[in-house]
Write an enzyme that holds these catalytic residues in place. Structure first.
Site, mmCIF file in Angstrom:
data_model
loop_
_atom_site.group_PDB
_atom_site.id
_atom_site.type_symbol
_atom_site.label_atom_id
_atom_site.label_comp_id
_atom_site.label_asym_id
_atom_site.label_seq_id
_atom_site.Cartn_x
_atom_site.Cartn_y
_atom_site.Cartn_z
ATOM 1 N N TYR A 1 -27.270 -19.007 -57.481
ATOM 2 C CA TYR A 1 -26.000 -18.579 -58.093
ATOM 3 C C TYR A 1 -25.084 -17.911 -57.076
ATOM 4 O O TYR A 1 -23.963 -18.383 -56.803
ATOM 5 C CB TYR A 1 -26.324 -17.629 -59.249
ATOM 6 C CG TYR A 1 -25.154 -16.924 -59.889
ATOM 7 C CD1 TYR A 1 -23.961 -17.581 -60.170
ATOM 8 C CD2 TYR A 1 -25.266 -15.583 -60.249
ATOM 9 C CE1 TYR A 1 -22.895 -16.928 -60.781
ATOM 10 C CE2 TYR A 1 -24.218 -14.911 -60.868
ATOM 11 C CZ TYR A 1 -23.027 -15.589 -61.117
ATOM 12 O OH TYR A 1 -21.985 -14.923 -61.715
ATOM 13 N N ILE B 1 -38.314 -19.552 -46.542
ATOM 14 C CA ILE B 1 -38.096 -18.500 -45.553
ATOM 15 C C ILE B 1 -39.393 -18.108 -44.845
ATOM 16 O O ILE B 1 -39.379 -17.647 -43.698
ATOM 17 C CB ILE B 1 -37.450 -17.262 -46.217
ATOM 18 C CG1 ILE B 1 -37.062 -16.214 -45.163
ATOM 19 C CG2 ILE B 1 -38.366 -16.660 -47.267
ATOM 20 C CD1 ILE B 1 -36.332 -15.015 -45.738
ATOM 21 N N PHE C 1 -30.178 -14.454 -49.357
ATOM 22 C CA PHE C 1 -30.047 -14.458 -50.821
ATOM 23 C C PHE C 1 -31.291 -15.052 -51.487
ATOM 24 O O PHE C 1 -31.209 -15.490 -52.633
ATOM 25 C CB PHE C 1 -28.837 -15.304 -51.252
ATOM 26 C CG PHE C 1 -27.508 -14.818 -50.777
ATOM 27 C CD1 PHE C 1 -26.867 -13.747 -51.384
ATOM 28 C CD2 PHE C 1 -26.877 -15.450 -49.707
ATOM 29 C CE1 PHE C 1 -25.633 -13.302 -50.942
ATOM 30 C CE2 PHE C 1 -25.638 -15.018 -49.261
ATOM 31 C CZ PHE C 1 -25.010 -13.934 -49.869
ATOM 32 N N SER D 1 -30.066 -4.466 -54.243
ATOM 33 C CA SER D 1 -29.931 -4.313 -55.691
ATOM 34 C C SER D 1 -29.853 -2.847 -56.095
ATOM 35 O O SER D 1 -30.467 -1.977 -55.453
ATOM 36 C CB SER D 1 -31.131 -4.964 -56.381
ATOM 37 O OG SER D 1 -31.184 -4.636 -57.757
ATOM 38 N N TYR E 1 -39.893 -5.527 -58.336
ATOM 39 C CA TYR E 1 -38.669 -6.106 -57.787
ATOM 40 C C TYR E 1 -37.851 -5.055 -57.038
ATOM 41 O O TYR E 1 -37.480 -5.232 -55.872
ATOM 42 C CB TYR E 1 -37.826 -6.732 -58.902
ATOM 43 C CG TYR E 1 -36.402 -7.008 -58.502
ATOM 44 C CD1 TYR E 1 -36.115 -7.961 -57.529
ATOM 45 C CD2 TYR E 1 -35.335 -6.320 -59.082
ATOM 46 C CE1 TYR E 1 -34.810 -8.217 -57.144
ATOM 47 C CE2 TYR E 1 -34.035 -6.568 -58.708
ATOM 48 C CZ TYR E 1 -33.763 -7.514 -57.733
ATOM 49 O OH TYR E 1 -32.476 -7.761 -57.352
ATOM 50 N N LYS F 1 -37.045 -4.587 -52.828
ATOM 51 C CA LYS F 1 -35.705 -4.462 -52.239
ATOM 52 C C LYS F 1 -35.601 -3.202 -51.383
ATOM 53 O O LYS F 1 -35.017 -3.215 -50.292
ATOM 54 C CB LYS F 1 -34.648 -4.451 -53.339
ATOM 55 C CG LYS F 1 -34.457 -5.777 -54.043
ATOM 56 C CD LYS F 1 -33.750 -6.794 -53.155
ATOM 57 C CE LYS F 1 -33.374 -8.043 -53.928
ATOM 58 N NZ LYS F 1 -32.561 -8.982 -53.154
ATOM 59 N N ARG G 1 -35.887 -1.756 -74.637
ATOM 60 C CA ARG G 1 -36.812 -2.277 -73.642
ATOM 61 C C ARG G 1 -37.307 -1.106 -72.793
ATOM 62 O O ARG G 1 -36.569 -0.153 -72.548
ATOM 63 C CB ARG G 1 -36.121 -3.301 -72.745
ATOM 64 C CG ARG G 1 -35.612 -4.521 -73.496
ATOM 65 C CD ARG G 1 -34.934 -5.497 -72.568
ATOM 66 N NE ARG G 1 -33.803 -4.884 -71.865
ATOM 67 C CZ ARG G 1 -32.976 -5.541 -71.061
ATOM 68 N NH1 ARG G 1 -33.172 -6.831 -70.852
ATOM 69 N NH2 ARG G 1 -31.974 -4.939 -70.464
ATOM 70 N N ASP H 1 -35.309 1.124 -69.476
ATOM 71 C CA ASP H 1 -33.887 0.799 -69.385
ATOM 72 C C ASP H 1 -33.061 2.078 -69.273
ATOM 73 O O ASP H 1 -33.006 2.867 -70.228
ATOM 74 C CB ASP H 1 -33.450 0.021 -70.644
ATOM 75 C CG ASP H 1 -32.952 -1.363 -70.310
ATOM 76 O OD1 ASP H 1 -32.839 -1.676 -69.114
ATOM 77 O OD2 ASP H 1 -32.662 -2.128 -71.242
#
Length: 329
Positions: free
Chosen positions: A11, A52, A73, A117, A141, A145, A282, A285
């Site tokens: 994207y 990669i 990306f 992020s 995740y 990062k 959730r 959050d």
């Protein structure tokens, strides 16, 4: 010389490729197509299918195309998936960056622009969030990062690599001419999920949690148009070309919208009154995630052109209507 875009079939990567080509840059794309789409890659770019983590592939590309700078990306990015498959994220994200930097240093490539992020902040103590806000990621995740940012800091100093990390908040919208847009499978981002309800692909939109400490009880997020996002990356490239030093920047609009406000805006922009239900919260959050983006505006001169949420929604809706099955691969 050429610019290498890793994850250029995804994207954001595909929008970056188009932006660079429109600036008359020579572009090489590497993507393993596990998440991206071949049809998203601009035909003017050189495309190589690969991963990669494949050092021999990277070496061949660096030697053949005389790479000046690398745009990264290609990290995995789904929070629920990272909780279920953490080692996949450490492998692709962390080891992938190790492999890349190993080959970059051997070929004396000194410019790296990285897609980071807001997940590095975890649940922040206050909002808006500045780059100095405490970092305490709450999922694999976000942790990968943050680890990748820390790796670039130490590797950059050791190997003479200047790098920029852009911490995204919520990216939305599509290319204004509808040539490319968002096509995740399955979709996990709020605006395209709501648009799927508007187009009849979903029976309803579930708004998770209505008791947050916000103005209407629904959690609040900051949104930035994907075209403005890649504009920031191109400014970053020019900054590094002019001798700029390694740094970290938030990318956001400085304004947050609640889930309920986004649902209302989509109904207004599409003219469709789809079904909406309340659902349980959730886990993990945060109530509100809004970026303080003064630093990128001041240092890079970033001035977003499409910061109005209705523009983001309308471009995403135009893409969804013109490509009802995404890239149809």
């Amino acid at each position: 010389m050429s610019l290498l875009v890793l994850g250029g079939a995804g994207y954001i990567g595909s929008h970056m490729v188009k932006r660079l080509l429109d600036e008359k840059e020579d572009v090489v794309v590497i993507d393993n197509l596990s998440k991206g789409h071949m049809k998203a890659v601009d035909a003017r770019a050189v495309f190589i299918e690969g991963d990669i983590r494949n050092k021999s592939l990277l070496r061949n590309v660096f030697e053949k195309y005389e790479i000046e700078a690398v745009f990264h990306f290609c990290a995995y990015m789904q929070i629920p998936e990272s909780l279920a498959k953490p080692n996949d994220y450490f492998d692709n994200n962390v080891y992938g960056l190790i492999a890349l930097i190993d080959v970059m240093k051997d070929h004396k490539i000194s410019k790296l622009i990285f897609s980071s992020s807001a997940a590095v902040y975890g649940i922040p103590e206050s909002s808006p969030i500045s780059e100095e806000t405490n970092k305490n990621p709450i999922n694999p995740y976000g942790l990968t990062k943050l680890m990748m940012e820390q790796m670039m800091k130490w590797d950059g100093e050791a190997y003479g690599i200047n790098w920029l990390a852009f911490r995204y908040f919520n990216v939305a919208g599509a290319q204004i001419d509808c040539s490319i847009g968002e096509d995740h499978r399955p979709e996990s981002h709020l605006i395209p999920i709501i648009l799927e309800a508007a187009s009849g692909k979903r029976d309803y939109v579930a708004m998770c949690g209505n008791d947050y400490a916000t103005r209407d009880g629904y959690n609040i997020r900051d949104y930035v148009h994907v075209v403005d996002l890649v504009d920031a990356h191109y400014l970053g490239l020019k900054y590094l070309r002019n001798g700029g030093k390694s740094d970290v920047f938030n990318i956001g609009s400085k304004h947050g919208y609640s889930v309920k406000e986004i649902v209302h805006a989509v109904k207004e922009q599409t003219g469709i009154n789809f079904k909406v239900i309340d659902a349980p919260r959730r886990g993990g959050d945060p109530d509100e995630l809004v970026a303080n983006s003064e630093k990128i505006r001041r240092i890079l001169g970033w001035n977003p052109r499409y910061s109005d949420i209705n523009t983001m929604i309308q471009s995403a809706w135009n893409w969804a209507k013109s490509h009802p099955n995404g890239f149809e691969e």
